[in-house]
Design a protein around this motif. Structure first.
Motif, PDB file in Angstrom:
ATOM      1  N   ASN A 199       0.885  -1.162  -0.031  1.00 17.82           N
ATOM      2  CA  ASN A 199       0.025   0.051   0.184  1.00 17.82           C
ATOM      3  C   ASN A 199       0.859   1.207   0.075  1.00 17.82           C
ATOM      4  O   ASN A 199       0.580   2.238  -0.753  1.00 17.82           O
ATOM      5  CB  ASN A 199      -0.877  -0.134   1.242  1.00 17.82           C
ATOM      6  N   PHE A 200       1.934   1.159   0.867  1.00 18.74           N
ATOM      7  CA  PHE A 200       2.982   2.353   0.682  1.00 18.74           C
ATOM      8  C   PHE A 200       3.485   2.830  -0.607  1.00 18.74           C
ATOM      9  O   PHE A 200       3.414   3.837  -1.240  1.00 18.74           O
ATOM     10  CB  PHE A 200       4.237   2.057   1.794  1.00 18.74           C
TER      11      PHE A 200
ATOM     12  N   ILE B 293       0.877   3.290 -18.600  1.00 20.39           N
ATOM     13  CA  ILE B 293       1.153   1.732 -18.246  1.00 20.39           C
ATOM     14  C   ILE B 293       1.504   1.647 -16.826  1.00 20.39           C
ATOM     15  O   ILE B 293       1.184   0.637 -16.070  1.00 20.39           O
ATOM     16  CB  ILE B 293       2.274   1.401 -19.011  1.00 20.39           C
ATOM     17  N   SER B 294       2.492   2.695 -16.048  1.00 21.15           N
ATOM     18  CA  SER B 294       2.901   2.471 -14.656  1.00 21.15           C
ATOM     19  C   SER B 294       1.404   2.562 -13.946  1.00 21.15           C
ATOM     20  O   SER B 294       1.464   1.739 -13.027  1.00 21.15           O
ATOM     21  CB  SER B 294       3.860   3.564 -14.728  1.00 21.15           C
ATOM     22  N   LEU B 295       0.650   3.671 -13.954  1.00 18.86           N
ATOM     23  CA  LEU B 295      -0.628   3.696 -13.190  1.00 18.86           C
ATOM     24  C   LEU B 295      -1.507   2.641 -13.267  1.00 18.86           C
ATOM     25  O   LEU B 295      -2.115   2.099 -12.512  1.00 18.86           O
ATOM     26  CB  LEU B 295      -1.109   5.180 -13.281  1.00 18.86           C
ATOM     27  N   GLY B 296      -1.718   2.158 -14.611  1.00 11.37           N
ATOM     28  CA  GLY B 296      -2.593   1.245 -15.017  1.00 11.37           C
ATOM     29  C   GLY B 296      -1.845  -0.087 -14.280  1.00 11.37           C
ATOM     30  O   GLY B 296      -2.933  -0.887 -13.707  1.00 11.37           O
ATOM     31  N   SER B 297      -0.752  -0.541 -14.441  1.00 10.38           N
ATOM     32  CA  SER B 297      -0.319  -1.654 -13.810  1.00 10.38           C
ATOM     33  C   SER B 297      -0.371  -1.627 -12.255  1.00 10.38           C
ATOM     34  O   SER B 297      -0.651  -2.596 -11.687  1.00 10.38           O
ATOM     35  CB  SER B 297       1.163  -1.774 -14.260  1.00 10.38           C
ATOM     36  N   CYS B 298      -0.063  -0.489 -11.721  1.00 11.80           N
ATOM     37  CA  CYS B 298      -0.325  -0.506 -10.092  1.00 11.80           C
ATOM     38  C   CYS B 298      -1.791  -0.719 -10.024  1.00 11.80           C
ATOM     39  O   CYS B 298      -2.025  -1.381  -8.741  1.00 11.80           O
ATOM     40  CB  CYS B 298      -0.010   0.932  -9.714  1.00 11.80           C
ATOM     41  N   ALA B 299      -2.703  -0.161 -10.579  1.00 11.79           N
ATOM     42  CA  ALA B 299      -4.236  -0.447 -10.470  1.00 11.79           C
ATOM     43  C   ALA B 299      -4.512  -1.711 -10.367  1.00 11.79           C
ATOM     44  O   ALA B 299      -5.300  -2.397  -9.835  1.00 11.79           O
ATOM     45  CB  ALA B 299      -4.984   0.495 -11.096  1.00 11.79           C
ATOM     46  N   PHE B 300      -4.022  -2.455 -11.431  1.00 12.75           N
ATOM     47  CA  PHE B 300      -3.988  -4.032 -11.672  1.00 12.75           C
ATOM     48  C   PHE B 300      -3.651  -4.745 -10.639  1.00 12.75           C
ATOM     49  O   PHE B 300      -4.494  -5.694  -9.917  1.00 12.75           O
ATOM     50  CB  PHE B 300      -3.367  -4.312 -13.047  1.00 12.75           C
ATOM     51  N   ALA B 301      -2.663  -4.209  -9.900  1.00 13.98           N
ATOM     52  CA  ALA B 301      -2.045  -4.912  -8.767  1.00 13.98           C
ATOM     53  C   ALA B 301      -2.697  -4.649  -7.414  1.00 13.98           C
ATOM     54  O   ALA B 301      -2.805  -5.690  -6.594  1.00 13.98           O
ATOM     55  CB  ALA B 301      -0.655  -4.375  -8.408  1.00 13.98           C
ATOM     56  N   ARG B 302      -3.706  -3.922  -7.468  1.00 11.57           N
ATOM     57  CA  ARG B 302      -4.798  -3.622  -6.521  1.00 11.57           C
ATOM     58  C   ARG B 302      -5.482  -4.942  -6.159  1.00 11.57           C
ATOM     59  O   ARG B 302      -6.116  -5.214  -5.067  1.00 11.57           O
ATOM     60  CB  ARG B 302      -5.584  -2.433  -6.431  1.00 11.57           C
ATOM     61  N   ALA B 303      -5.631  -5.768  -7.269  1.00  7.23           N
ATOM     62  CA  ALA B 303      -6.553  -6.954  -6.720  1.00  7.23           C
ATOM     63  C   ALA B 303      -5.741  -8.072  -6.269  1.00  7.23           C
ATOM     64  O   ALA B 303      -6.290  -9.047  -5.818  1.00  7.23           O
ATOM     65  CB  ALA B 303      -6.769  -7.511  -8.513  1.00  7.23           C
TER      66      ALA B 303
ATOM     67  N   ILE C  73      -4.768   0.875   8.907  1.00  4.84           N
ATOM     68  CA  ILE C  73      -3.343   0.961   9.035  1.00  4.84           C
ATOM     69  C   ILE C  73      -2.727   0.712   7.928  1.00  4.84           C
ATOM     70  O   ILE C  73      -1.618   1.595   7.679  1.00  4.84           O
ATOM     71  CB  ILE C  73      -3.069  -0.804  10.019  1.00  4.84           C
ATOM     72  N   SER C  74      -3.231  -0.015   6.988  1.00  4.12           N
ATOM     73  CA  SER C  74      -2.251   0.114   5.575  1.00  4.12           C
ATOM     74  C   SER C  74      -2.377   1.481   4.952  1.00  4.12           C
ATOM     75  O   SER C  74      -1.520   1.891   4.186  1.00  4.12           O
ATOM     76  CB  SER C  74      -2.840  -0.916   4.712  1.00  4.12           C
ATOM     77  N   ASN C  75      -3.578   1.990   4.828  1.00  5.28           N
ATOM     78  CA  ASN C  75      -3.603   3.178   4.459  1.00  5.28           C
ATOM     79  C   ASN C  75      -2.934   4.474   5.134  1.00  5.28           C
ATOM     80  O   ASN C  75      -2.723   5.293   4.480  1.00  5.28           O
ATOM     81  CB  ASN C  75      -5.196   3.827   4.274  1.00  5.28           C
ATOM     82  N   THR C  76      -2.681   4.366   6.365  1.00  6.36           N
ATOM     83  CA  THR C  76      -1.746   4.977   7.005  1.00  6.36           C
ATOM     84  C   THR C  76      -0.475   5.028   6.354  1.00  6.36           C
ATOM     85  O   THR C  76       0.103   6.021   6.112  1.00  6.36           O
ATOM     86  CB  THR C  76      -1.795   4.943   8.565  1.00  6.36           C
ATOM     87  N   ALA C  77       0.126   3.882   6.057  1.00 10.55           N
ATOM     88  CA  ALA C  77       1.371   3.600   5.355  1.00 10.55           C
ATOM     89  C   ALA C  77       1.357   4.456   3.924  1.00 10.55           C
ATOM     90  O   ALA C  77       2.209   5.247   3.724  1.00 10.55           O
ATOM     91  CB  ALA C  77       1.699   2.445   5.386  1.00 10.55           C
ATOM     92  N   GLY C  78       0.189   4.449   3.447  1.00 12.74           N
ATOM     93  CA  GLY C  78       0.052   4.898   1.829  1.00 12.74           C
ATOM     94  C   GLY C  78       0.054   6.323   2.217  1.00 12.74           C
ATOM     95  O   GLY C  78       0.391   7.086   1.244  1.00 12.74           O
ATOM     96  N   THR C  79      -0.596   6.951   3.115  1.00 10.30           N
ATOM     97  CA  THR C  79      -0.501   8.331   3.347  1.00 10.30           C
ATOM     98  C   THR C  79       0.739   8.971   3.545  1.00 10.30           C
ATOM     99  O   THR C  79       1.348  10.048   3.393  1.00 10.30           O
ATOM    100  CB  THR C  79      -1.309   8.807   4.581  1.00 10.30           C
ATOM    101  N   ILE C  80       1.666   8.090   4.559  1.00  8.11           N
ATOM    102  CA  ILE C  80       2.943   8.558   4.916  1.00  8.11           C
ATOM    103  C   ILE C  80       3.748   8.669   3.480  1.00  8.11           C
ATOM    104  O   ILE C  80       4.533   9.299   3.238  1.00  8.11           O
ATOM    105  CB  ILE C  80       3.776   7.535   5.879  1.00  8.11           C
ATOM    106  N   ALA C  81       3.325   7.694   2.568  1.00  3.22           N
ATOM    107  CA  ALA C  81       4.075   7.762   1.266  1.00  3.22           C
ATOM    108  C   ALA C  81       3.619   8.877   0.414  1.00  3.22           C
ATOM    109  O   ALA C  81       4.676   9.546  -0.044  1.00  3.22           O
ATOM    110  CB  ALA C  81       3.589   6.655   0.344  1.00  3.22           C
ATOM    111  N   GLY C  82       2.522   9.511   0.649  1.00  2.00           N
ATOM    112  CA  GLY C  82       2.196  10.583   0.120  1.00  2.00           C
ATOM    113  C   GLY C  82       3.037  11.774   0.794  1.00  2.00           C
ATOM    114  O   GLY C  82       3.358  12.619  -0.176  1.00  2.00           O
TER     115      GLY C  82
END
Length: 469
Positions: A278-279, A377-387, A407-416
């Motif tokens: 998620n990060f 391609i990069s964003l589409g592939s990342c979206a595919f990985a969400r499955a 919890i995991s989205n907190t890590a994603g937010t820290i990434a932001g």
């Protein structure tokens, strides 16, 4: 054996009716999923809108790149603080209510946000508040979907819901630059506030709690236990005796809330596999979302208002491949072609590997066409990985899906916070500056490396089995 009724509800006829039926004749869980799709759509129109409007105002005022990065990252500081509390609060009082409150708060704040580039303090405070409000949204959505959606529909339901982010980003990139040029940055904020208020009203009128919502998060844990698949038919679901007895007690009892296994969650490697990925996903997403306008404008010397529909292509590709990944995952799982575990690992690894290659190639092409192609391609592939990783919350801990998402989205937010701010610093300290595409190599190489490392971590430690009951 408990089966679904005609309107999609489970557990017999006891159910709360919504105040107003949005779509008659379809299962209510589909209406809920559709509304959550629109929810994420509106949220990302707001995020793209601020980036576009503020970038225009900041460039006109000659704001430094480091200052711009700090203002853009302020949202994520607020977003990080409310992820876990939002998931806990959604489990305690219900995701439906938390979503409504969140939308009302950020819509009001958005309408009052100053746009003058020199009012840095006011902009930062406004973005912090919007971040806090929107930080509750995805944990609440996961709580709602865990309550409504049975296991064999989870991948495509979560994928459809999250694909609203990308559709909203595409819509925002298409419409908002022209709106800024024609009516000024302030019009964008008012437009977004109106959209948020409209969705809140629609959610208030149409959304309802799940059938027999007094069942604790037992029914919320994925409609009981899958008893197997019959070829060509959806699986049946049953509630255990323990779940029936537990359902007779209050779903919101103090003991139920206090029973959250925080220590076990934080010590679990499968949980960390989700967190790490998620990060990485959000690092790549937020860096591209917030800095692509600057890359096109200063790195490639092309204004967004002159790019037509091409500027929305990366987000449309994300929208398509998010749903493709969800359909593929559910197809593999329902046909029992491969296990849930390997389904998640396969899609996650494939998506991030392709994204890494595209990110590494992009700055070398030094053209608008190359940037659009590689970012798509990069964003589409990342979206595919969400499955793979994004649905995995419900696989391993459906009862705590909202909290685990927090919890995991907190890590994603820290990434932001890290990614958006660090990108500004990289460009500020580069000897060539943001006007030279070569300055962007480190910007895009960082998420590429993270994609490779996180995919390896997920492949090693993720699982599709329920490990928290």
């Amino acid at each position: 054996m408990l089966s679904e009724s005609e309107d999609g509800g489970l557990y017999g006829r006891e159910r709360q009716q919504p105040k107003w039926v949005l779509l008659k004749g379809i299962p209510r869980r589909y209406t809920v999923v559709l509304l959550t799709f629109v929810c994420t759509n509106v949220c990302y129109v707001e995020r793209i809108g601020f980036s576009v409007a503020y970038t225009a105002a900041a460039n006109a005022a000659g704001v430094k790149q480091a200052t711009k990065g700090f203002v853009l990252s302020a949202f994520y500081y607020g977003y990080a603080t409310s992820q876990v509390p939002g998931g806990w609060f959604a489990q305690k009082v219900g995701g439906r209510i938390v979503l409504l409150i969140s939308f009302i708060l950020w819509s009001i704040t958005c309408a009052l946000t100053p746009i003058e580039a020199d009012k840095v303090g006011g902009l930062i405070w406004a973005r912090l508040i919007v971040g806090v409000a929107q930080g509750c949204i995805f944990p609440s959505i996961h709580t709602v979907l865990a309550q409504w959606v049975p296991p064999h529909e989870r991948s495509r339901s979560v994928s459809l819901t999250t694909s609203g982010m990308y559709f909203g980003a595409a819509f925002g990139m298409l419409i908002l630059p022209g709106l800024v040029q024609k009516e000024g940055p302030r019009a964008v904020f008012l437009y977004e506030a109106a959209m948020g208020a409209s969705w809140a009203l629609l959610w208030f009128l149409c959304a309802s709690d799940p059938p027999l919502s007094e069942l604790p998060k037992a029914s919320a844990s994925g409609f009981g236990t899958a008893t197997g698949y019959e070829k060509g038919k959806a699986p049946h679901f049953t509630l255990s005796v323990d779940e029936r007895e537990t359902g007779k007690r209050s779903a919101q009892s103090k003991s139920d809330i206090e029973a959250i296994p925080w220590r076990k969650l934080m010590q679990s490697l499968p949980v960390w596999a989700i967190v790490v990925n998620n990060f990485t996903f959000h690092y790549a997403l937020y860096v591209l979302m917030n800095w692509l306008p600057t890359y096109f404008d200063q790195g490639l010397h092309v204004g967004l208002e002159n790019m037509g529909m091409a500027k929305m292509l990366p987000y449309l590709v994300m929208f398509v491949f998010s749903n493709v990944g969800g359909v593929v995952a559910d197809h593999l799982i329902s046909r029992q072609s491969i296990s849930v575990t390997y389904t998640r690992k396969l899609l996650n690894s494939l998506g991030f590997a392709i994204a890494a290659v595209a990110l590494l190639v992009m700055p070398h092409l030094k053209s608008v066409t190359g940037a659009i192609l590689c970012s798509s391609i990069s964003l589409g592939s990342c979206a595919f990985a969400r499955a793979g990783f994004a649905v995995n919350h419900m696989d391993i801990a459906p009862k705590y899906a909202g909290i685990l998402m927090g919890i995991s989205n907190t890590a994603g937010t820290i990434a932001g916070v890290v990614g958006v701010s660090v990108t500004g610093r990289i460009l500020e300290t580069s000897s060539l500056g943001p006007s030279d595409p070569s300055s962007w190599m480190m910007v895009f190489a960082t998420p590429a490396i993270l994609c490779i490392l996180s995919a390896l971590f997920f492949f090693a430690f993720a699982t599709g089995k329920r490990i928290f009951n």
